[in-house]
Write an enzyme that holds these catalytic residues in place. Structure first.
Site, PDB file in Angstrom:
ATOM      1  N   GLU A   1       0.879  -1.173   0.000  1.00 19.40           N
ATOM      2  CA  GLU A   1       0.000   0.000   0.000  1.00 19.40           C
ATOM      3  C   GLU A   1       0.912   1.217   0.000  1.00 19.40           C
ATOM      4  O   GLU A   1       1.480   1.572   1.032  1.00 19.40           O
ATOM      5  CB  GLU A   1      -0.891  -0.006   1.252  1.00 19.40           C
TER       6      GLU A   1
ATOM      7  N   CYS B   1      -2.375   9.461   2.477  1.00 19.21           N
ATOM      8  CA  CYS B   1      -2.044   8.792   1.211  1.00 19.21           C
ATOM      9  C   CYS B   1      -3.151   9.008   0.190  1.00 19.21           C
ATOM     10  O   CYS B   1      -2.883   9.185  -0.993  1.00 19.21           O
ATOM     11  CB  CYS B   1      -1.813   7.310   1.435  1.00 19.21           C
TER      12      CYS B   1
END
Ligand code: NAD
Length: 505
Positions: free
Chosen positions: A250, A284
């Site tokens: 990720e 993010c």
């Protein structure tokens, strides 16, 4: 709370100085310090996790559900203490810390309550060739999962992989970011405190820097679930290749928000402001770029300016957002803002003066060249680029024009889903910011350099199991068998006829 989940420092770690010192990013004051685990300590932690795996697996999904729900309950009971710690170590305001905790709790609950159903054995049709068979798939835990986390959401990110790995029957060893180790230790200690009867290795922590993470990648783990930057993700994949250890990555993003002509422009500006600047831009899936169609551009920009008026970074526990957690990120933001200004951009909110370490006030850069750093690279600060586009087609083309593909946002009253389908991203939120991130049933993850694999949802559970295919012959068909050495020529002729008929299209 005691550091139940941190392995005791061995003579080797005690000798190795300096220890990992966790500080408050707003003022540099000490928060805690921890041993730096070397390869031996990491191997020992993985060994304890492996030893604990049979007991954890034997609990079954119902037993694990109870342990996970007890963990969530313990975290809620200690929410004030935990949010104070997140504020002190990460810098985010206390309410943001609480919101992050709420999202983590929902993830634990979803994983706990759905693992049994999502991972139950699944029957499949054997097909005409094998009609005398029964076939099904069982999902087995991988064993020990190494979780490596970042600092920007120190509760939400390890929970997104860790709770799902646990619910699927794995034990885990967690290496928190060196910038939020105390929160990581608290998170794991809470699991142990809530489940005192479990063996110690179900969820443990190894503390240290990147080298400790690399040691975890080289250890006897069955998968690495990494959340962090793309650059580190590539290193992790290379290290894991040494043992062919599978990876879930990720990584970073450069998420775009598209404002169509039929958008609620004020709502879009609110979303861009909060999605871009909240958490100091250290999200993010935060908004980094905006593409707004020309007819609504002026209205959007004035709403965005109004929304950001008075918003700034501060050390206050009740502020809009906090300091930059990682000091070196300040230089990245400065470089991107300077580069944008040199490449045709105009700052309509803030500018280089907004950078006053450890805080950065909001910066909005308009019509910067698309090749500039602020448009192409992850900035990870409270900045936004806003580009005027002719139409949605141009917005989609530019939104898809980076090497990342994590998430995205669309504002359109009538065409939201249609536009979302054209975006190269793992997730899209329509007419509100970051919606996908708060729905635990939705898979979360990116494409391109934003990563590999998915956390959250059924897909997130499946990342932590291996399918075991089981074919059982229910009865033997009398006479010669295709799967043997006694296949008569007549039988093959018949089979060829049947196959030709079945596959004639
Ligand atoms: P980072 O890559 O610097 O560090 C992440 C973790 O990796 C840390 O624990 C670090 O110690 C460890 N590490 C560093 N080098 C290593 C190595 N060689 N081997 C093994 N482990 C190593 O990232 P960061 O600065 O902590 O986090 C910010 C980044 O994380 C941003 O790029 C952000 O977009 C990304 N992020 C992604 C998601 C997502 O779900 N896609 C979520 C949050 C953050």
């Amino acid at each position: 709370m005691t550091d139940l989940a941190v392995p005791p420092a061995s003579a080797a770690t005690a000798d190795r100085e300096p220890r990992l010192k966790c500080v408050n990013p707003a003022d540099g004051s000490a928060v805690a310090d921890y041993p730096v685990a070397g390869a031996d300590e990491v191997a020992a932690a993985v060994g304890r996790a492996r030893a604990a795996a049979p007991a954890w697996q034997a609990l079954g999904s119902d037993g694990r559900e109870r342990c996970l729900l007890r963990w969530a309950s313990h975290l809620v009971e200690h929410a004030d203490e935990l949010c104070d710690l997140v504020h002190a170590e990460n810098g985010k305001p206390r309410d943001d810390a609480y919101l992050e905790l709420v999202l983590a709790l929902e993830l634990i609950r979803w994983a706990a309550k759905n693992a049994g159903r999502e991972l139950r054995p699944r029957r499949v049709r054997p097909g005409p060739l094998m009609a005398n068979f029964a076939a099904h798939v069982e999902y087995r835990p991988l064993g020990v999962v190494g979780v490596i986390g970042p600092w920007n959401y120190p509760l939400y990110t390890p929970t997104g992989s860790g709770a799902f790995a646990l619910a699927a029957g794995n034990t885990i060893v967690f290496k928190p970011s060196e910038y939020t180790t105390a929160v990581g230790v608290y998170w794991a200690s809470a699991f142990a405190a809530a489940n005192p009867d479990l063996p110690a290795g179900v969820l443990s922590v190894v503390t240290g820097y990147g080298e400790t993470g690399a040691a975890l990648c080289r250890a006897d783990v069955d998968k690495i679930a990494f959340t962090g930057s793309t650059a580190t993700g590539k290193k992790i994949m290379a290290t894991c290749a040494e043992r062919l250890t599978p990876v879930l990555l990720e990584c970073g993003g450069k998420d775009a928000l598209v404002v169509a002509e039929d958008a609620d422009v004020t709502a879009a500006a609110k979303a861009a402001a909060w999605g871009g600047v909240g958490n100091s831009g250290q999200t993010c899936v935060g908004v980094e770029r905006v593409y707004v169609v020309e007819p609504v551009r002026d209205k959007f920009l004035s709403a965005l300016r109004a929304e950001l008026s008075g918003v700034q970074g501060s050390a206050s526990p009740d502020g809009a957002y906090g300091p930059m957690t990682m000091p070196s990120q300040v230089d990245v933001v400065r470089r991107h803002v300077a580069d944008a200004l040199e490449h045709g951009g105009t700052a309509v909110v803030g500018g280089l003066d907004s950078i006053r370490p450890p805080f950065i006030d909001p910066v909005v850069l308009v019509d910067t060249d698309e090749s500039s750093l602020a448009v192409q690279e992850e900035t990870f600060g409270p900045t936004l680029t806003v580009r005027t586009v002719r139409d949605v087609d141009e917005a989609v083309a530019l939104a898809n024009g980076t090497r990342y593909g994590l998430a995205s946002t669309v504002f359109s009253r009538t065409r939201g889903v249609e536009i979302a389908r054209r975006l190269r991203a793992g997730a899209t939120s329509i007419n509100a910011p970051l919606g996908f991130g708060a729905i635990p049933a939705l898979p979360f993850g990116g494409v391109g350099e934003s990563g590999i694999g998915r956390i959250h949802g059924a897909e997130g559970l499946r990342e932590f199991v291996r399918p075991h295919a089981i074919a059982r012959q229910r009865f033997a068909i009398p006479g010669p068998s295709l799967m043997s050495f006694d296949r008569p020529a007549a039988m093959m002729r018949l089979v060829k006829k049947l196959v030709a008929r079945r596959h004639k299209f």
